[in-house]
Design an enzyme around this catalytic site. Structure first.
Site, mmCIF file in Angstrom:
data_model
loop_
_atom_site.group_PDB
_atom_site.id
_atom_site.type_symbol
_atom_site.label_atom_id
_atom_site.label_comp_id
_atom_site.label_asym_id
_atom_site.label_seq_id
_atom_site.Cartn_x
_atom_site.Cartn_y
_atom_site.Cartn_z
ATOM 1 C CB THR A 52 42.271 33.398 51.681
ATOM 2 O OG1 THR A 52 41.570 32.230 52.091
ATOM 3 C CG2 THR A 52 41.960 33.679 50.234
ATOM 4 C CE LYS A 80 37.816 57.651 55.984
ATOM 5 N NZ LYS A 80 38.748 58.196 54.977
ATOM 6 N NE ARG A 101 37.388 35.583 53.314
ATOM 7 C CZ ARG A 101 37.613 34.300 53.137
ATOM 8 N NH1 ARG A 101 38.410 33.889 52.188
ATOM 9 N NH2 ARG A 101 37.038 33.434 53.912
ATOM 10 C CG HIS A 129 37.084 30.464 48.836
ATOM 11 N ND1 HIS A 129 37.981 31.293 48.194
ATOM 12 C CD2 HIS A 129 37.671 30.122 50.005
ATOM 13 C CE1 HIS A 129 39.045 31.450 48.972
ATOM 14 N NE2 HIS A 129 38.882 30.748 50.063
#
Lengths: 303, 150
Positions: A52, A80, A101, A129
């Site tokens: 993708t 983080k 994504r 999707h």
């Protein structure tokens, strides 16, 4: 469609879907159109997805746009502990469009609401999707010459497979007949059957993969995903139930094409690959044109 | 049998009756009654002919907008509001589940973004009778059995 996010296939009407397919055909005929000169597109992959991501990045490069971003979350501030909201607010200051994504379901809808620029969902967990659906539609349109009145067979994991669910919803605009072939434990969920009932669309369910496929215009194969099973034994029981072999295609229609969102494991035997009815690799190639069309349309650079 | 409630009548305000006993404190929390300065009286585990036990809340000098009060419909679907003016019930209202439910219900899907980041939940009501709520974000359906109110 200009400046609107694409989160779910149901965000686009029938007319908008057809418009995207027309633009995709134009890009296939003439793939290098530098329409994104001066545009910066953020490609945010919070989980890796090679196919993708490369397909999107190829589409952007062919359109002459520039790309910023990351290919998995370990190389982003998410590692983080930065929230999705903060990442999106920051990136939407830098870019003209975000492709994202994310492993969590609903992340795309949320991000699209926090973003100042439009966002294209490149997959949010097991949820949506939509660019895969548009490339599936483009592949069907290209090989059949129409989307109307087709007999579509869906095979394999119809319970968890998001691609079959989105394709079912998108195809519902075009009066299809559906045939669902799956093991009992992976049948099409009730909510989708109720949806088809409400639209008056015919569908048939089968447990066996037999000569019924001779009626098919499109055979949409899917992988049984190991990660969906908590019980390993159950996975072993169903993983090889429906395997397509070349000899099963002998009496099928000439216009039949076999689609698969890939990656394939063993649900399509490799002896099918050289059959002219096998279309899954071209299907993947169509992904670039479909994504070029989506990006160019949303950014309003292609009339 | 003494049917009289052991709480005083109010002059002006709202009496919310027929709340399921086990959900009294959820109703108090949803309506923010723990944060207001008006006099509030409530009774719990009271005898109810219809439901076995029930709870009741009386709030002095407070009147709710429909969209405010409808928030409690998910935990107290049978609640009846009595609007009191000068010790008289001037209006009775039933609660109604709103078409969009914001910030009250938790999505049952552990992989939903709303359960992983601080996002106000939002659902569209798709079945009123059996209470089915479709998450605006992950698009999964939370039904009555999975319903959890914050």
């Amino acid at each position: 469609m200009i400046n609107r996010s694409l989160v779910s296939i149901s965000d686009f009407s029938k007319e908008e879907i057809l418009k995207i397919l027309d633009v995709a055909a134009d890009f296939e005929a003439n793939p290098n159109q530098k329409l994104l000169d001066g545009k910066v597109i953020a490609s945010l992959f919070f989980e890796p997805s090679t196919r993708t991501r490369l397909s999107f990045e190829t589409a952007i490069q062919r359109l002459g746009g520039r790309i910023i971003g990351f290919s998995d979350s370990s190389s982003s501030s998410a590692s983080k502990g930065e929230t999705l909201k903060d990442t999106i607010r920051m990136v939407s200051n830098y870019s003209d469009l975000i492709v994202m994504r994310h492993p969590l379901e609903g992340a795309a809808r949320y991000a699209s609401e926090e973003s100042k620029v439009p966002l294209i969902n490149a997959g949010d967990g097991a949820n949506q999707h939509p660019t895969q659906t548009l490339l599936d539609l483009y592949s069907i349109y290209k090989t059949q010459g129409t989307l109307d009145n087709l007999n579509i067979f869906m095979v394999g994991d119809l319970k968890y497979g998001r691609t079959v669910h989105s394709l079912l919803i998108a195809m519902s605009h075009f009066n299809p007949t559906f045939n669902f072939i799956s093991p009992e434990s992976l049948k099409m969920p009730n909510e989708y059957k109720l949806f088809l009932d409400s639209k008056g669309i015919k569908y048939y369910e089968h447990l066996e993969f037999t000569d019924i496929v001779e009626a098919a215009d499109i055979l949409y194969m899917t992988r049984v995903q190991r990660e969906r099973f908590s019980d390993h034994l159950e996975y072993e029981k169903v993983k090889n139930v429906h395997v397509l072999r070349n000899d099963m295609l002998a009496n099928t229609k000439n216009n039949l094409r076999i689609l698969h969102p890939l990656p394939r494991v063993n649900e399509i035997h490799t002896d099918v690959d050289d059959n002219p009815k096998a279309y899954y690799f071209q299907q993947a190639a169509n992904g670039v044109f479909a994504r070029m069309a989506i990006i160019a349309t949303i950014l309003g650079v292609k009339k | 049998m003494n049917k009289e409630l052991k709480v005083n009548a109010i002059k002006d305000g709202t009496v919310i009756d027929h709340i399921a006993a086990h959900n009294l404190f959820k109703v108090i929390s949803i309506l923010g009654l723990d944060k207001i300065s008006n006099p509030v009286t409530f009774g719990n585990n009271l005898e109810s002919h219809k439901y076995g036990t029930k709870a009741i809340i009386k709030i002095t000098d407070l009147f709710f907008q429909d969209d405010e009060i409808n928030k409690i419909s998910l935990v107290a679907p049978n609640a009846v509001l009595n609007i009191i003016r000068d010790y008289n019930v001037v209006e009775k209202k039933r609660v109604d589940i709103p078409d969009v439910v914001m910030g009250i219900v938790k999505c049952f899907n552990p992989k939903c973004i709303t359960n992983n980041e601080s996002v106000v939940t939002r659902f569209n009501l798709i079945d009123k009778e059996n209470v089915a709520l479709k998450c605006h974000y992950c698009e999964k359906i939370t039904d009555e059995k999975q319903l959890y109110v914050f």
